[in-house]
Design an enzyme around this catalytic site. Structure first.
Site, mmCIF file in Angstrom:
data_model
loop_
_atom_site.group_PDB
_atom_site.id
_atom_site.type_symbol
_atom_site.label_atom_id
_atom_site.label_comp_id
_atom_site.label_asym_id
_atom_site.label_seq_id
_atom_site.Cartn_x
_atom_site.Cartn_y
_atom_site.Cartn_z
ATOM 1 N N TYR A 114 0.847 -1.196 0.000
ATOM 2 C CA TYR A 114 0.000 0.000 0.000
ATOM 3 C C TYR A 114 0.879 1.242 0.000
ATOM 4 O O TYR A 114 1.869 1.327 0.736
ATOM 5 C CB TYR A 114 -0.897 0.008 1.246
ATOM 6 C CG TYR A 114 -1.720 1.268 1.393
ATOM 7 C CD1 TYR A 114 -2.946 1.398 0.743
ATOM 8 C CD2 TYR A 114 -1.276 2.318 2.190
ATOM 9 C CE1 TYR A 114 -3.704 2.554 0.884
ATOM 10 C CE2 TYR A 114 -2.027 3.472 2.326
ATOM 11 C CZ TYR A 114 -3.241 3.586 1.675
ATOM 12 O OH TYR A 114 -3.986 4.729 1.811
ATOM 13 N N GLU A 205 -3.450 7.661 -4.087
ATOM 14 C CA GLU A 205 -3.406 6.367 -3.395
ATOM 15 C C GLU A 205 -3.222 5.248 -4.413
ATOM 16 O O GLU A 205 -3.943 5.196 -5.412
ATOM 17 C CB GLU A 205 -4.705 6.164 -2.612
ATOM 18 C CG GLU A 205 -4.723 4.880 -1.795
ATOM 19 C CD GLU A 205 -6.036 4.703 -1.054
ATOM 20 O OE1 GLU A 205 -6.022 4.725 0.179
ATOM 21 O OE2 GLU A 205 -7.075 4.549 -1.733
#
Length: 396
Positions: A114, A205
């Site tokens: 992530y 993101e």
């Protein structure tokens, strides 16, 4: 402002961020053709069909599916996604209809991590967040294992330093994949930071950022939000990226009218001048047990027509059971607001309780206009008095 994944990846590619090959599609015929094209170009027999909506959690909601049987299989998979009402933790129970798809090449994935860049307003810096636990359950990681997420803050004077980037690479365990993988990650992270700053983003993101079987580092997803305050620098480019079907139509209407409006879930409409006072108005309504239906700042220079427009937008929500007008007149004169309130009430045939609190420039004239209107408008002496009166009115 939010954009779709495929649009974010197009921006990433301009900054040198590695992304899989993919084709945006709007029909099943386009999906089949795109799958055939990708399979032919990459020699990989697997494609991924992805729903394109402005929300995360698409995989868990059934909006991301593999097609292993060629173009016909991709078409069949797409037929189950295109037009579906996709419900995720970010759309809420109402969901969002899927109008666009993205067909992307398959990859041989070794690891998922992530990575995100976001404006940390408290620190007044860009924060870079990373976790070795990437994928669909990152929210669970954040809630139950926050130590698995590392955050660094970037000094705007120096930018993202190589030391900080290597810190993140070490935290993610990338050295065990080899020097080439580490170097790819460092280059990708530097490119993402440049993209974030130059494109005036509020969020970038990548979940997941993948390490392929060959050791490559690829952005498998792209969630990009722009900072609306910078729109004047990118107006034409952002207009081309905007998907009005994904945005609140009332908020779009407010923007065209020069008003700041955000829809909420309550039943008390708010018409206020000044962002700070609007936020305070919502807070005091909640303090007295009510729920605001919107944030609405008519600004310091609103005219009678804009006030009427503001009323019409508030009343477009079927949840609204009452309206609280809270004005502190400085540049915005109370008599102008009063004239707008009277005009809107007459024009729209207002049938819900209306409480008005006026204070400031031309306040006596404003009150006189309201009192002589012959309309059922309840006056309030203070902000607290107004909040109590409207909460009581809608609860009857």
């Amino acid at each position: 402002m939010k954009i779709h994944e495929y649009q974010g990846k197009e921006i990433f590619a301009r900054y040198g961020v590695p992304v899989p090959k993919g084709v945006p599609c709007f029909t099943l015929d386009e999906v089949e053709a795109a799958a055939a094209k990708l399979i032919d170009e990459t020699k990989i027999p697997v494609v991924v069909v992805k729903a394109q909506i402005h929300a995360g959690g698409r995989g868990k909601g059934g909006g991301v599916k593999l097609a292993k049987g060629g173009p016909k299989d991709a078409r069949d998979v797409a037929s189950k996604i295109l037009g579906m009402n996709l419900v995720t933790h970010q759309t809420g129970p109402a969901g969002q209809p899927v109008r666009r798809l993205y067909v992307e090449q398959g990859l041989a994935i070794d690891r998922e991590i992530y990575l995100a860049l976001v404006v940390d307003r408290e620190a007044r810096r860009v924060a870079v967040m990373a976790s070795a636990e990437g994928g669909m359950d990152i929210e669970e990681v954040a809630a139950h294992s926050p130590e698995k997420i590392k955050t660094i803050h970037v000094d705007p004077l120096f930018g993202l330093t190589s030391f900080q980037a290597r810190q993140l690479a070490g935290f993610l365990g990338l050295p065990r994949h080899g020097k080439a993988t580490v170097n790819e990650f460092l280059k990708l992270l530097s490119s993402l930071y440049t993209c974030f700053v130059e494109e005036d983003c509020s969020l970038v993101e990548v979940n997941p950022l993948v390490i392929t079987k060959e050791g490559g580092v690829v952005a498998l997803d792209a969630k990009v939000n722009f900072d609306d305050n910078a729109e004047f620098r990118h107006e034409a480019a952002w207009d081309a990226l905007r998907d009005v079907g994904e945005e609140d139509p009332v908020e779009l209407e407010a923007k065209k009218a020069g008003l700041s409006y955000v829809s909420l879930d309550g039943d008390i409409g708010c018409l206020v001048n000044g962002a700070g006072l609007a936020m305070g108005t919502m807070d005091i309504i909640k303090a007295y047990g009510g729920e605001p239906a919107n944030f609405l700042d008519v600004g310091g220079g609103a005219n009678k027509e804009q006030v009427t427009k503001a009323f019409s937008m508030i009343l477009k929500s079927p949840r609204v059971k009452g309206i609280f007008v809270n004005i502190f007149g400085g540049i915005m004169k109370c008599d102008v607001i009063a004239e707008g309130v009277v005009a809107a009430t007459k024009e729209l045939g207002l049938k819900v309780p209306l409480v008005v609190r006026l204070e400031g420039t031309n306040v006596e004239l404003g009150k006189k206009i309201l009192n002589e209107s012959g309309l059922a408008i309840e006056a309030a002496s203070t902000m607290a008095d107004g909040a109590q009166k409207i909460v009581k009115a809608v609860s009857r």
